[in-house]
Design an enzyme around this catalytic site. Structure first.
Site, PDB file in Angstrom:
ATOM      1  N   LYS A 170      47.573  36.794  41.336  1.00  0.00           N
ATOM      2  CA  LYS A 170      47.393  35.676  42.170  1.00  0.00           C
ATOM      3  C   LYS A 170      46.589  36.116  43.495  1.00  0.00           C
ATOM      4  O   LYS A 170      46.113  35.137  44.108  1.00  0.00           O
ATOM      5  CB  LYS A 170      48.683  35.088  42.697  1.00  0.00           C
ATOM      6  CG  LYS A 170      49.345  34.360  41.705  1.00  0.00           C
ATOM      7  CD  LYS A 170      48.859  33.027  41.255  1.00  0.00           C
ATOM      8  CE  LYS A 170      49.252  32.509  40.106  1.00  0.00           C
ATOM      9  NZ  LYS A 170      48.067  32.701  38.925  1.00  0.00           N
TER      10      LYS A 170
ATOM     11  N   HIS B 256      40.640  33.557  28.095  1.00  0.00           N
ATOM     12  CA  HIS B 256      41.876  33.820  27.605  1.00  0.00           C
ATOM     13  C   HIS B 256      42.849  32.734  27.703  1.00  0.00           C
ATOM     14  O   HIS B 256      43.145  32.253  28.478  1.00  0.00           O
ATOM     15  CB  HIS B 256      42.809  35.206  28.440  1.00  0.00           C
ATOM     16  CG  HIS B 256      41.994  36.382  28.067  1.00  0.00           C
ATOM     17  ND1 HIS B 256      42.593  37.529  27.275  1.00  0.00           N
ATOM     18  CD2 HIS B 256      40.679  36.721  28.157  1.00  0.00           C
ATOM     19  CE1 HIS B 256      41.698  38.586  27.269  1.00  0.00           C
ATOM     20  NE2 HIS B 256      40.448  37.976  27.581  1.00  0.00           N
TER      21      HIS B 256
ATOM     22  N   TYR C  46      50.965  30.926  35.760  1.00  0.00           N
ATOM     23  CA  TYR C  46      49.851  31.825  35.622  1.00  0.00           C
ATOM     24  C   TYR C  46      48.590  31.489  35.438  1.00  0.00           C
ATOM     25  O   TYR C  46      47.605  31.840  36.112  1.00  0.00           O
ATOM     26  CB  TYR C  46      50.247  32.425  34.307  1.00  0.00           C
ATOM     27  CG  TYR C  46      49.688  33.830  33.865  1.00  0.00           C
ATOM     28  CD1 TYR C  46      49.844  35.089  34.723  1.00  0.00           C
ATOM     29  CD2 TYR C  46      48.259  34.003  33.325  1.00  0.00           C
ATOM     30  CE1 TYR C  46      49.261  36.052  34.467  1.00  0.00           C
ATOM     31  CE2 TYR C  46      47.450  34.967  33.094  1.00  0.00           C
ATOM     32  CZ  TYR C  46      48.081  36.229  33.718  1.00  0.00           C
ATOM     33  OH  TYR C  46      47.420  37.344  33.606  1.00  0.00           O
TER      34      TYR C  46
ATOM     35  N   TYR D  85      51.963  42.379  29.785  1.00  0.00           N
ATOM     36  CA  TYR D  85      52.772  42.712  30.925  1.00  0.00           C
ATOM     37  C   TYR D  85      53.897  43.534  30.117  1.00  0.00           C
ATOM     38  O   TYR D  85      54.544  42.739  29.182  1.00  0.00           O
ATOM     39  CB  TYR D  85      53.283  41.618  31.573  1.00  0.00           C
ATOM     40  CG  TYR D  85      52.021  41.008  32.536  1.00  0.00           C
ATOM     41  CD1 TYR D  85      50.882  40.417  31.970  1.00  0.00           C
ATOM     42  CD2 TYR D  85      51.810  41.325  33.649  1.00  0.00           C
ATOM     43  CE1 TYR D  85      49.789  39.498  32.630  1.00  0.00           C
ATOM     44  CE2 TYR D  85      50.926  40.819  34.535  1.00  0.00           C
ATOM     45  CZ  TYR D  85      50.068  40.017  33.882  1.00  0.00           C
ATOM     46  OH  TYR D  85      48.856  39.563  34.653  1.00  0.00           O
TER      47      TYR D  85
ATOM     48  N   PRO E 157      50.322  42.611  42.788  1.00  0.00           N
ATOM     49  CA  PRO E 157      49.569  41.994  41.641  1.00  0.00           C
ATOM     50  C   PRO E 157      50.132  41.382  40.369  1.00  0.00           C
ATOM     51  O   PRO E 157      49.502  41.051  39.462  1.00  0.00           O
ATOM     52  CB  PRO E 157      48.651  43.384  41.660  1.00  0.00           C
ATOM     53  CG  PRO E 157      49.292  44.382  41.825  1.00  0.00           C
ATOM     54  CD  PRO E 157      50.253  43.926  42.966  1.00  0.00           C
TER      55      PRO E 157
HETATM   56  P1  RFL Z   1      39.384  41.976  51.101  1.00  0.00           P
HETATM   57  O1  RFL Z   1      38.862  42.120  49.686  1.00  0.00           O
HETATM   58  O2  RFL Z   1      40.297  42.927  51.520  1.00  0.00           O
HETATM   59  O3  RFL Z   1      38.005  42.038  51.818  1.00  0.00           O
HETATM   60  C1  RFL Z   1      38.177  41.972  53.368  1.00  0.00           C
HETATM   61  C2  RFL Z   1      36.921  42.692  53.944  1.00  0.00           C
HETATM   62  O4  RFL Z   1      36.973  42.784  55.254  1.00  0.00           O
HETATM   63  C3  RFL Z   1      36.630  43.990  55.714  1.00  0.00           C
HETATM   64  N1  RFL Z   1      36.818  44.076  57.137  1.00  0.00           N
HETATM   65  C4  RFL Z   1      36.163  44.020  58.042  1.00  0.00           C
HETATM   66  N2  RFL Z   1      34.797  43.618  58.340  1.00  0.00           N
HETATM   67  C5  RFL Z   1      34.488  43.184  59.759  1.00  0.00           C
HETATM   68  N3  RFL Z   1      35.198  43.807  60.635  1.00  0.00           N
HETATM   69  C6  RFL Z   1      36.420  44.024  60.612  1.00  0.00           C
HETATM   70  N4  RFL Z   1      37.225  44.531  61.574  1.00  0.00           N
HETATM   71  C7  RFL Z   1      37.070  44.408  59.198  1.00  0.00           C
HETATM   72  N5  RFL Z   1      38.270  44.911  58.760  1.00  0.00           N
HETATM   73  C8  RFL Z   1      38.262  44.751  57.462  1.00  0.00           C
HETATM   74  C9  RFL Z   1      36.682  44.818  54.730  1.00  0.00           C
HETATM   75  O5  RFL Z   1      35.961  46.070  54.740  1.00  0.00           O
HETATM   76  C10 RFL Z   1      36.786  44.066  53.415  1.00  0.00           C
HETATM   77  O6  RFL Z   1      35.445  44.192  52.594  1.00  0.00           O
HETATM   78  O7  RFL Z   1      40.107  40.488  51.234  1.00  0.00           O
HETATM   79  P2  RFL Z   1      39.577  39.078  50.388  1.00  0.00           P
HETATM   80  O8  RFL Z   1      38.168  38.879  50.608  1.00  0.00           O
HETATM   81  O9  RFL Z   1      40.419  37.902  51.055  1.00  0.00           O
HETATM   82  O10 RFL Z   1      40.069  39.241  49.139  1.00  0.00           O
HETATM   83  C11 RFL Z   1      41.284  39.444  48.677  1.00  0.00           C
HETATM   84  C12 RFL Z   1      41.183  40.083  47.116  1.00  0.00           C
HETATM   85  O11 RFL Z   1      40.549  41.347  47.435  1.00  0.00           O
HETATM   86  C13 RFL Z   1      42.628  40.645  46.983  1.00  0.00           C
HETATM   87  O12 RFL Z   1      43.607  39.355  47.204  1.00  0.00           O
HETATM   88  C14 RFL Z   1      42.716  40.862  45.450  1.00  0.00           C
HETATM   89  O13 RFL Z   1      42.091  41.787  44.949  1.00  0.00           O
HETATM   90  C15 RFL Z   1      44.219  41.119  44.935  1.00  0.00           C
HETATM   91  N6  RFL Z   1      44.436  41.528  43.538  1.00  0.00           N
HETATM   92  C16 RFL Z   1      44.397  40.410  42.555  1.00  0.00           C
HETATM   93  N7  RFL Z   1      44.313  39.350  42.683  1.00  0.00           N
HETATM   94  C17 RFL Z   1      44.069  38.564  41.517  1.00  0.00           C
HETATM   95  O14 RFL Z   1      43.800  37.148  41.918  1.00  0.00           O
HETATM   96  N8  RFL Z   1      43.932  38.707  40.478  1.00  0.00           N
HETATM   97  C18 RFL Z   1      44.410  40.247  40.167  1.00  0.00           C
HETATM   98  O15 RFL Z   1      44.223  40.416  38.967  1.00  0.00           O
HETATM   99  C19 RFL Z   1      44.682  41.114  41.326  1.00  0.00           C
HETATM  100  N9  RFL Z   1      44.595  42.337  40.796  1.00  0.00           N
HETATM  101  C20 RFL Z   1      44.649  42.690  43.229  1.00  0.00           C
HETATM  102  C21 RFL Z   1      44.776  43.451  41.965  1.00  0.00           C
HETATM  103  C22 RFL Z   1      44.650  43.820  44.193  1.00  0.00           C
HETATM  104  C23 RFL Z   1      44.947  45.092  43.967  1.00  0.00           C
HETATM  105  N10 RFL Z   1      44.868  46.134  45.143  1.00  0.00           N
HETATM  106  C24 RFL Z   1      44.277  47.324  44.973  1.00  0.00           C
HETATM  107  C25 RFL Z   1      45.258  45.705  46.263  1.00  0.00           C
HETATM  108  C26 RFL Z   1      44.775  44.561  41.411  1.00  0.00           C
HETATM  109  C27 RFL Z   1      44.945  45.641  42.340  1.00  0.00           C
HETATM  110  C28 RFL Z   1      45.371  46.695  42.029  1.00  0.00           C
HETATM  111  C1  PHB Z   2      43.585  43.820  36.708  1.00  0.00           C
HETATM  112  O1  PHB Z   2      42.893  43.508  35.510  1.00  0.00           O
HETATM  113  O2  PHB Z   2      43.360  44.468  37.448  1.00  0.00           O
HETATM  114  C2  PHB Z   2      44.970  42.988  36.799  1.00  0.00           C
HETATM  115  C3  PHB Z   2      45.253  41.718  35.742  1.00  0.00           C
HETATM  116  C4  PHB Z   2      46.377  41.187  35.843  1.00  0.00           C
HETATM  117  C5  PHB Z   2      46.978  41.601  37.001  1.00  0.00           C
HETATM  118  C6  PHB Z   2      46.974  42.299  37.859  1.00  0.00           C
HETATM  119  C7  PHB Z   2      45.598  43.140  37.751  1.00  0.00           C
HETATM  120  O3  PHB Z   2      48.432  40.871  37.007  1.00  0.00           O
END
Ligand code: RFL
Ligand code: PHB
Length: 393
Positions: free
Chosen positions: A297, A72, A384, A201, A293
């Site tokens: 980032k 993109h 971004y 957005y 989110p």
């Molecule tokens: P995770 O993915 O939370 O993984 C951590 C893992 O550790 C396990 N765990 C344990 N394992 C062993 N012993 C224990 N005691 C433990 N406790 C926990 C868990 O089960 C899990 O599997 O962290 P990690 O790897 O640092 O990854 C981070 C990302 O998942 C997170 O930052 C992103 O998903 C955030 N996020 C977004 N980030 C972006 O860069 N671009 C996006 O577009 C974006 N969209 C989002 C998002 C996060 C969202 N939510 C739901 C929080 C959109 C949403 C809706």
């Molecule tokens: C997503 O596709 O889940 C998404 C994309 C952009 C954002 C947050 C979430 O800023």
């Protein structure tokens, strides 16, 4: 068991770190609280910065992302019905982002993990970290009712916001900064063609909305909702109706609705723990920081932590450069605070809250200011697509 690096958590941080260390010949064991299927079932991020896709290439796991991910070169922001395009590529001298789901990245990393032959334990209980401030740290956990022990040189705490790693650092050695926002995001995933090629957005008086996607046939939409909202109260029909209210008129006729594959509410939070290292324990990704989110980032900050840690550990194991260990936290935190600030800024500007008319007028004025000239849009575009990764020395 004995290994060089014990990795807690098999989310994207833990799996990517494991793969990069493996490629450097550094042995590691990953332990994960839930099952692999459960990890893959969490629908999360979708936007990958250039730095992250380059790191995936370095890790040797980019083939599917390169074939199936969508490049993109722009992102759109709609304010009160008017759509503004931010030309990411033109404004940053050629940088773009890739739309490729976190689920797909995790899948690719899990496949690479199996091929690497390094050990992974899923569905474990009672993870405990021991002697992290000593020379010989170790980790214990329970698998099928049996207690296991991993002796290691270093521990990488990649266990997310609710994990045990950060909690294993003495309270007086760590400072936590936190802001919880007074609203959440209700997300819906559907196998319908996305309403628009670029992400949109949307700032709207009924609340923020985001049109995102996973592919040309799979859409991901989000709606700002009050914190006390329950997902059960949102039928698919109610979601689509509300989204239609918030979509700019120029795209609403393109909206294709359909049954949801997943629907969930996520609270929004900014959080940073400082420092990100204590003794032989390193905190990585969501274990150390959370961002709302809105700036896309979270996952990207996790990737830059992984990049820094794997480069440092490579030098530690190959050249005995233990002096670099203490640099981990300061290098990561500079980029982390930038991401925290950008995500907070985007969140404040784009959401409708406080029920205060003057605040809303100010937010509209700020958005107008940043959207109205190329040199101001450039400030948004540069962040971004993601700031460059800092070298370790
Ligand atoms: P995770 O993915 O939370 O993984 C951590 C893992 O550790 C396990 N765990 C344990 N394992 C062993 N012993 C224990 N005691 C433990 N406790 C926990 C868990 O089960 C899990 O599997 O962290 P990690 O790897 O640092 O990854 C981070 C990302 O998942 C997170 O930052 C992103 O998903 C955030 N996020 C977004 N980030 C972006 O860069 N671009 C996006 O577009 C974006 N969209 C989002 C998002 C996060 C969202 N939510 C739901 C929080 C959109 C949403 C809706
Ligand atoms: C997503 O596709 O889940 C998404 C994309 C952009 C954002 C947050 C979430 O800023």
């Amino acid at each position: 068991m004995k290994t060089q690096v014990a990795i807690i958590g098999a989310g994207p941080s833990g799996l990517l770190l494991g793969q990069l260390l493996h490629k450097q010949g550094i042995e590691n064991i990953i332990i994960e609280r839930v099952s692999a299927d459960y990890v893959l079932g969490r629908i999360r991020a979708g936007v990958i910065e250039q730095g992250f896709s380059d790191l995936m290439k370095e890790a040797g796991i980019s083939a599917r992302m390169e074939a199936e991910g969508e490049i993109h070169s722009a992102v759109e922001i709609a304010v009160n019905g008017e759509v503004h395009s931010i030309d990411l590529e033109g404004l940053t001298g050629g940088e773009t982002v890739t739309v490729y789901g976190q689920t797909e990245i995790t899948h690719d990393l899990m496949d690479a993990r199996i091929a690497s032959g390094q050990q992974t334990f899923y569905s474990i209980d009672n993870t405990e970290l021991h002697d992290i401030d000593g020379e010989k740290p170790y980790v214990t956990f329970e698998k099928d009712g049996k207690t296991e022990r991993i002796d290691c040189d270093y521990i990488a705490g990649c266990d997310g916001f609710h994990g045990v790693s950060r909690q294993s650092i003495p309270k007086d050695k760590i400072t936590e900064y936190e802001k919880v926002y007074p609203f959440g995001w209700l997300g819906l995933l559907a196998d319908t063609p996305p309403v628009n090629f670029e992400l949109i957005y949307i700032k709207h008086e009924r609340g923020f909305a985001l049109c995102s996607k996973r592919s040309s046939t799979r859409s991901r939409y989000y709606l700002q909702v009050p914190l006390d909202e329950k997902v059960e109260d949102w039928s698919d029909d109610r979601f689509w109706e509300e989204l239609k209210h918030r979509l700019p008129e120029s795209v609403v006729s393109q909206l294709v609705t359909g049954p949801s594959l997943e629907k969930s509410i996520a609270p929004l939070r900014s959080f940073v723990a400082e420092p990100m290292q204590y003794g032989r324990l390193f905190l990585v990704g969501d274990a150390a920081h959370i961002v709302p989110p809105t700036g896309a980032k979270g996952l990207n900050l996790a990737a830059s932590d992984v990049s820094t840690l794997y480069r440092i550990l490579t030098k530690v194991f190959s050249e005995g450069r233990t002096d670099l260990i203490e640099k981990y936290s300061e290098i990561c935190l500079r980029r982390v605070w930038n991401g925290v600030r950008f995500s907070w800024w985007m969140t404040n500007m784009l959401h409708t809250f406080d029920h205060s008319e003057i605040e809303d007028k100010i937010r509209n004025s700020e958005l107008g200011f940043f959207l109205s000239h190329a040199n101001r849009r450039q400030i948004l575009a540069e962040q971004y697509v993601g700031l460059p990764y800092e070298p370790i020395e």
